[in-house]
Design a protein around this motif. Structure first.
Motif, PDB file in Angstrom:
ATOM      1  N   ARG B 212     -10.205  -3.990  -1.202  1.00  0.00           N
ATOM      2  CA  ARG B 212     -11.313  -3.418  -0.420  1.00  0.00           C
ATOM      3  C   ARG B 212     -12.626  -4.037  -0.841  1.00  0.00           C
ATOM      4  O   ARG B 212     -13.204  -3.665  -1.855  1.00  0.00           O
ATOM      5  CB  ARG B 212     -11.384  -1.908  -0.640  1.00  0.00           C
ATOM      6  CG  ARG B 212     -10.063  -1.216  -0.611  1.00  0.00           C
ATOM      7  CD  ARG B 212      -9.604  -1.001   0.800  1.00  0.00           C
ATOM      8  NE  ARG B 212      -8.256  -0.474   0.783  1.00  0.00           N
ATOM      9  CZ  ARG B 212      -7.299  -0.861   1.618  1.00  0.00           C
ATOM     10  NH1 ARG B 212      -7.542  -1.756   2.542  1.00  0.00           N
ATOM     11  NH2 ARG B 212      -6.112  -0.341   1.548  1.00  0.00           N
ATOM     12  N   ASP B 214     -15.640  -3.826   0.277  1.00  0.00           N
ATOM     13  CA  ASP B 214     -16.835  -2.974   0.157  1.00  0.00           C
ATOM     14  C   ASP B 214     -16.855  -2.245  -1.175  1.00  0.00           C
ATOM     15  O   ASP B 214     -17.907  -2.076  -1.799  1.00  0.00           O
ATOM     16  CB  ASP B 214     -16.900  -1.979   1.327  1.00  0.00           C
ATOM     17  CG  ASP B 214     -15.636  -1.141   1.416  1.00  0.00           C
ATOM     18  OD1 ASP B 214     -14.556  -1.672   1.082  1.00  0.00           O
ATOM     19  OD2 ASP B 214     -15.730   0.041   1.804  1.00  0.00           O
ATOM     20  N   SER B 483      -4.527  -2.522   9.410  1.00  0.00           N
ATOM     21  CA  SER B 483      -5.018  -2.055   8.130  1.00  0.00           C
ATOM     22  C   SER B 483      -4.935  -0.539   8.122  1.00  0.00           C
ATOM     23  O   SER B 483      -5.369   0.120   9.073  1.00  0.00           O
ATOM     24  CB  SER B 483      -6.462  -2.521   7.925  1.00  0.00           C
ATOM     25  OG  SER B 483      -6.985  -1.927   6.767  1.00  0.00           O
ATOM     26  N   THR B 488      -6.557  -3.294  13.603  1.00  0.00           N
ATOM     27  CA  THR B 488      -7.988  -3.569  13.442  1.00  0.00           C
ATOM     28  C   THR B 488      -8.417  -4.773  14.272  1.00  0.00           C
ATOM     29  O   THR B 488      -9.604  -5.069  14.348  1.00  0.00           O
ATOM     30  CB  THR B 488      -8.346  -3.817  11.961  1.00  0.00           C
ATOM     31  OG1 THR B 488      -7.414  -4.728  11.411  1.00  0.00           O
ATOM     32  CG2 THR B 488      -8.307  -2.523  11.180  1.00  0.00           C
ATOM     33  N   GLU B 503     -10.192 -10.891   7.067  1.00  0.00           N
ATOM     34  CA  GLU B 503     -11.329 -10.002   7.243  1.00  0.00           C
ATOM     35  C   GLU B 503     -10.900  -8.713   7.937  1.00  0.00           C
ATOM     36  O   GLU B 503     -11.274  -7.614   7.532  1.00  0.00           O
ATOM     37  CB  GLU B 503     -12.415 -10.720   8.056  1.00  0.00           C
ATOM     38  CG  GLU B 503     -13.754 -10.049   7.919  1.00  0.00           C
ATOM     39  CD  GLU B 503     -14.891 -10.965   8.327  1.00  0.00           C
ATOM     40  OE1 GLU B 503     -14.744 -12.202   8.159  1.00  0.00           O
ATOM     41  OE2 GLU B 503     -15.889 -10.455   8.826  1.00  0.00           O
ATOM     42  N   LEU B 504     -10.059  -8.866   8.971  1.00  0.00           N
ATOM     43  CA  LEU B 504      -9.577  -7.679   9.675  1.00  0.00           C
ATOM     44  C   LEU B 504      -8.607  -6.874   8.808  1.00  0.00           C
ATOM     45  O   LEU B 504      -8.576  -5.647   8.853  1.00  0.00           O
ATOM     46  CB  LEU B 504      -8.866  -8.085  10.970  1.00  0.00           C
ATOM     47  CG  LEU B 504      -9.775  -8.612  12.079  1.00  0.00           C
ATOM     48  CD1 LEU B 504      -8.948  -9.257  13.182  1.00  0.00           C
ATOM     49  CD2 LEU B 504     -10.624  -7.478  12.647  1.00  0.00           C
ATOM     50  N   GLN B 507     -10.318  -4.490   6.296  1.00  0.00           N
ATOM     51  CA  GLN B 507     -11.226  -3.463   6.805  1.00  0.00           C
ATOM     52  C   GLN B 507     -10.774  -2.094   6.358  1.00  0.00           C
ATOM     53  O   GLN B 507      -9.649  -1.693   6.587  1.00  0.00           O
ATOM     54  CB  GLN B 507     -11.247  -3.499   8.336  1.00  0.00           C
ATOM     55  CG  GLN B 507     -12.489  -4.163   8.883  1.00  0.00           C
ATOM     56  CD  GLN B 507     -12.465  -4.211  10.377  1.00  0.00           C
ATOM     57  OE1 GLN B 507     -11.935  -3.300  11.019  1.00  0.00           O
ATOM     58  NE2 GLN B 507     -13.015  -5.255  10.949  1.00  0.00           N
ATOM     59  N   ARG B 508     -11.691  -1.403   5.708  1.00  0.00           N
ATOM     60  CA  ARG B 508     -11.377  -0.036   5.318  1.00  0.00           C
ATOM     61  C   ARG B 508     -11.891   0.878   6.403  1.00  0.00           C
ATOM     62  O   ARG B 508     -12.952   0.656   6.958  1.00  0.00           O
ATOM     63  CB  ARG B 508     -12.072   0.280   3.995  1.00  0.00           C
ATOM     64  CG  ARG B 508     -11.610   1.578   3.403  1.00  0.00           C
ATOM     65  CD  ARG B 508     -12.348   1.885   2.132  1.00  0.00           C
ATOM     66  NE  ARG B 508     -12.212   3.297   1.842  1.00  0.00           N
ATOM     67  CZ  ARG B 508     -11.161   3.817   1.238  1.00  0.00           C
ATOM     68  NH1 ARG B 508     -10.178   3.048   0.861  1.00  0.00           N
ATOM     69  NH2 ARG B 508     -11.086   5.114   1.023  1.00  0.00           N
ATOM     70  N   ARG B 509     -11.124   1.919   6.687  1.00  0.00           N
ATOM     71  CA  ARG B 509     -11.579   2.830   7.746  1.00  0.00           C
ATOM     72  C   ARG B 509     -12.864   3.500   7.299  1.00  0.00           C
ATOM     73  O   ARG B 509     -13.040   3.833   6.127  1.00  0.00           O
ATOM     74  CB  ARG B 509     -10.507   3.875   8.032  1.00  0.00           C
ATOM     75  CG  ARG B 509     -10.245   4.723   6.825  1.00  0.00           C
ATOM     76  CD  ARG B 509      -9.399   5.902   7.103  1.00  0.00           C
ATOM     77  NE  ARG B 509      -9.223   6.598   5.844  1.00  0.00           N
ATOM     78  CZ  ARG B 509      -8.074   6.643   5.195  1.00  0.00           C
ATOM     79  NH1 ARG B 509      -7.024   6.055   5.679  1.00  0.00           N
ATOM     80  NH2 ARG B 509      -7.981   7.296   4.055  1.00  0.00           N
ATOM     81  N   SER B 510     -13.806   3.668   8.213  1.00  0.00           N
ATOM     82  CA  SER B 510     -15.023   4.396   7.869  1.00  0.00           C
ATOM     83  C   SER B 510     -14.787   5.874   8.125  1.00  0.00           C
ATOM     84  O   SER B 510     -15.075   6.720   7.301  1.00  0.00           O
ATOM     85  CB  SER B 510     -16.205   3.884   8.693  1.00  0.00           C
ATOM     86  OG  SER B 510     -15.808   3.690  10.020  1.00  0.00           O
TER      87      SER B 510
END
Lengths: 340, 534
Positions: B212, B214, B483, B488, B503-504, B507-510
């Protein structure tokens, strides 16, 4: 039979061709070994008592194999799927009681009554199959429950008393009669021979047999291959039940009465026959001929030891030892084969 | 325990843990080669890499589960060696595995002190001491946990805290965490990060393995990238961007010459999935598969690719969604129905979910079609089976001395071909191939690729699920990226690159933050009509 030239086969694992040949040889050897031990045991008794090898005694041995043999045939299918059926012993007693109820109490004509009793066995098997396949109960538990229920129901339905087939002598002929008059070849033995043939065809030549092996070999993979494993398991347990029903008819025909309290213990003898015959409790492997040999070993032992006037209690001790030796020898063989 | 504490402890530049030229080979794979890594005092070092880059192997070596073939580990400059996890812990290295190592039926306190319970008079356990010591430990770490709670009843986040508390109770100096946030929601991730910041001091350090991006930004000081078992680069988190990290992760050049050129937008859609959801993982998965197309499914471990396949063939129940085959909406309760519809699934785990290992090549090929093609009135036609098996052996190039050979004696690639042969015998038009080349040696991989290409050219539609990006990029006409149970993105041949897929995939879910919320959004029975929301 080789579809490829040698340059291609060398790219497979080096051990492949050798162990391939070995495995077919091994499975033959395995049956041969059970067969060989049967011969050895029989030879021993033949030397110990000349009566053993007389035609009359051989027929005796076959005759006493009928009930265990029928039960073992049906349960071979179940065990190859990786399951177990503990209900066949008391289920057999219940089927015998049902035969008595149909034929003696209700007065249903003999052929129809027999058919109904066999079908009742199929129904018991269906219940097992449903509980195992649809409810997902472990086979041990599901059939243990059926075993207890069958034991109880046999007593309830018969009011704990034997049902005698005194008024239907035809029923007794199913077991002790001779199809060819004057020739000592009891119908019961004929029934067993036919049942063996039918079981062998079912297991070796039909889709049912292939699925039986496939389920025992790898149930998940079989299901993911698009086979309705649940449905086929129900079919297989039902088949085992039909054999149980037939065994119920044959034992009550032999005794001339349906004995509600007998039956318990037969399931273990039947399982012993299957296991001695080289069928794996882990599933995926087994044969009808092996089961037949296993059942014969048990009755040859009982018969021979009786001829030697060895008490019943000791016969069980020896039978237990034979099971240990037979299954251990099998394991040693497999281990030796897998370490190559 | 607040973030303020950790901000006072700036990482030093001295090495706490050094991995120096470590190599490790497993049969058939060089898992690590000449690996280097340096964890400094007082820092959180992120280690990132693709699936199979060697992260887990490195962990196993550090924790003493496996032994390195060559190279050393240094702890504070002193050579460090552990024969098993207990020895590693005693020397100050604790590892939190992705899969928890807890006994679900015991309490928190019992788990914390498993194997070193306080005793009274020899054999008797002293429960009061146990619970008091556990409470002390929990207090010291500033956690919210009941020592008497049964672990199995706790949420995943709390269970993880138990794991961490146990690791820290050994006076750990190096804490290694493998994907610690995979099952956590945002709030829980924050708690975890606070815990990490509280743990870090001038004499300790944390290795944080994660995908992850982020999170790495928020928690780590430096990022070490590894790829194909080798060290690639270490970057300062503050001065690094995500694309820079990703480009180092995927870095290898791949052979794109074999990539399929033609997009098949004109072909009829044979399989369409809308809003597919399952109880545990999948949320609103939608895609279309066209005739003669190879559709790739990419994503990290646990993204839900295999789950899509299993749901499609009825192996796992679905809670919402619409499946359309050849324009007709269908319900697929089991694999038998899927096979009837012409959908065949080749599992990633051939041995457990694909083959009857003890049975012959011909039995395995015939298995799915026994009931229709290879039997009459229930009797098996062995001659027909043999003919079909021999045809499959020739057509697929299965290397076996005979169709009567037991499948377990075949190599991985040939076993895979046997399963393909089974579904071709069944005349399946849609093949779902999960990790087609797992456990298959490099030479045989190409053969499998060519086989799949040929099948697509013959009009079969194929879904390829793979953890190996180059494999997906090489085979697929289009790539669906997943993801955390969601799609995604979907990439055409011109857009799909290792970077864009990665990149896709990371992606972590927001939102939604929790599974419960996700389920609330997707009440059972009201499926698929919310497409576009995600």
């Amino acid at each position: 039979m080789t579809t490829h030239d040698t340059s291609e086969t060398t790219t497979t694992t080096a051990a492949a061709p050798a162990s391939g040949v070995g495995s077919t040889l091994r499975s033959r050897l395995q049956q041969l070994l059970a067969f060989a031990s049967l011969i050895v045991i029989a030879a021993f008794f033949a030397v110990a008592n000349p009566v053993f090898l007389t035609y009359g005694n051989i027929i005796n041995v076959l005759f006493s194999t009928v009930v265990i043999g029928l039960l073992a045939l049906g349960t071979t299918f179940v065990i190859i799927t990786g399951g177990i059926d503990l209900s066949i012993g008391t289920g057999m007693a219940l089927c015998a009681v049902m035969a008595g109820t149909f034929i003696v109490t209700w007065g249903i004509p003999l052929p129809l009554g027999v058919l109904l009793a066999v079908l009742f066995g199929g129904f018991l098997g269906f219940v097992n199959g449903f509980n195992v396949a649809k409810l997902g109960l472990p086979p041990f538990i599901a059939t243990l429950a059926t075993m207890l229920m069958a034991q109880g129901l046999a007593l309830v339905i018969s009011h704990s008393a034997p049902i005698y087939f005194s008024d239907t002598p035809g029923y007794l002929k199913l077991s002790t009669g001779n199809l060819i008059p004057g020739v000592n070849f009891p119908n019961a033995v004929l029934v067993l021979v036919l049942a063996v043939v039918v079981a062998a065809i079912l297991l070796n030549r039909t889709v049912l047999g292939r699925y039986t092996f496939a389920i025992g070999s790898n149930e998940e993979a079989t299901a993911l291959s698009g086979i309705n494993v649940r449905r086929w398991k129900i079919v297989i347990y039902t088949l085992a039940g039909l054999f149980t029903g037939l065994a119920g008819v044959m034992i009550s025909a032999r005794l001339g009465s349906a004995q509600p309290a007998t039956g318990a213990g037969y399931e273990l003898q039947a399982i012993a026959a299957v296991v001695i015959g080289g069928t794996s409790l882990a599933g995926g492997k087994g044969s009808i001929i092996g089961t037949v040999i296993g059942a014969l070993i048990i009755s040859v032992l009982n018969n021979g030891l009786q001829l030697m006037s060895i008490p019943q209690e000791w016969q069980n001790v020896i039978l237990g030892a034979v099971i240990l030796v037979a299954v251990y020898a099998d394991m040693v063989r497999k281990r030796a084969a897998s370490t190559t | 325990m607040s973030a303020a504490v950790s901000e006072q402890t700036a990482p030093s530049s001295t090495a706490l843990l050094t991995v120096d030229g470590v190599s490790k080979a497993f049969p058939g794979v060089q898992a690590l080669s000449d690996m280097h890594l340096e964890l400094r005092h007082g820092e959180v070092l992120a280690v990132v890499g693709e699936n199979g880059a060697g992260k887990s192997t490195l962990m196993k070596l550090l924790s003493g589960i496996n032994q390195a073939d060559s190279g050393h580990f240094l702890l504070d400059g002193v050579p460090f060696h552990a024969d098993n996890p207990k020895e590693a812990m005693e020397q100050g290295i604790s590892i939190i595995h992705q899969e928890f190592n807890l006994v679900p039926d015991l309490t928190v306190a019992q788990n914390l002190f498993l194997g070193r319970e306080p005793r009274s008079r020899g054999w008797f356990t002293a429960d009061r001491d146990l619970n008091r010591q556990a409470a002390d430990l929990i207090d010291r770490l500033g956690l919210v946990l009941d020592p008497r709670a049964v672990v199995g009843t706790l949420t995943v986040a709390k269970q993880q805290m138990v794991e961490i508390a146990r690791a820290l109770s050994y006076d750990a100096r190096v804490l290694i965490m493998d994907e610690p946030t995979a099952a956590l929601n945002d709030a829980e991730v924050e708690v975890l990060h606070d815990l990490i910041r509280g743990f870090v001091s001038p004499r300790t350090g944390v290795i944080y393995i994660s995908h992850r991006m982020d999170e790495l930004k928020r928690i780590s000081n430096r990022i070490t990238v590894i790829r194909d078992g080798a060290y690639i680069d270490t970057l300062d988190t503050e001065s690094t961007t995500m694309p820079q990290v990703i480009s180092r992760m995927v870095g290898r050049a791949i052979d794109t010459s074999a990539r399929p050129e033609n997009v098949r937008a004109d072909r009829p859609v044979v399989l369409s999935v809308e809003g597919l959801s399952t109880k545990h993982l999948l949320r609103d998965v939608s895609f279309e598969l066209r005739q003669g197309e190879i559709l790739g499914f990419a994503g990290l471990m646990g993204a839900g690719r295999t789950e899509v396949a299993r749901a499609l063939v009825g192996a796992d129940p679905i809670t919402a969604g619409r499946i359309t085959v050849d324009g007709k909406e269908v319900r697929i309760p089991n694999a038998a129905k899927a096979a009837e519809l012409g959908i065949g699934y080749l599992s990633e785990d051939r041995k457990h979910f694909g083959l009857l290992l003890d049975q012959t090549v011909s039995s395995n090929i015939a298995l799915s079609s026994l009931g229709d093609k290879f039997s009459r009135q229930g009797f098996v036609d062995d001659r027909a089976i043999r003919r079909e098996a021999e045809r499959a052996v020739t057509r697929l190039g299965i290397k076996t001395p005979s169709v009567e050979q037991e499948v377990k004696n075949l190599s991985g690639g040939n076993q895979q071909k046997v399963v393909v042969g089974r579904w071709l015998a069944k005349d399946c038009d849609v093949l779902i191939v999960d990790e087609p080349t797992r456990g298959i040696d490099v030479g045989a991989k190409d053969e499998i690729y060519r086989l799949l290409n040929d099948l697509a050219a013959q009009g079969k539609s194929i879904i390829v699920i793979s953890s190996e990006l180059p494999e997906v990029l090489r085979l697929a006409h289009r790539v669906v990226v997943m993801s955390e149970g969601r799609v995604t993105g979907e990439l055409g041949p011109d857009e799909a690159t290792q970077e864009s897929v990665m990149e896709l995939a990371t992606q972590r879910r927001s939102a939604p933050a929790t599974v419960a919320e996700a389920e609330a959004e997707h009440p059972e029975g009201s499926p698929h009509d919310e497409r576009g929301r995600a």
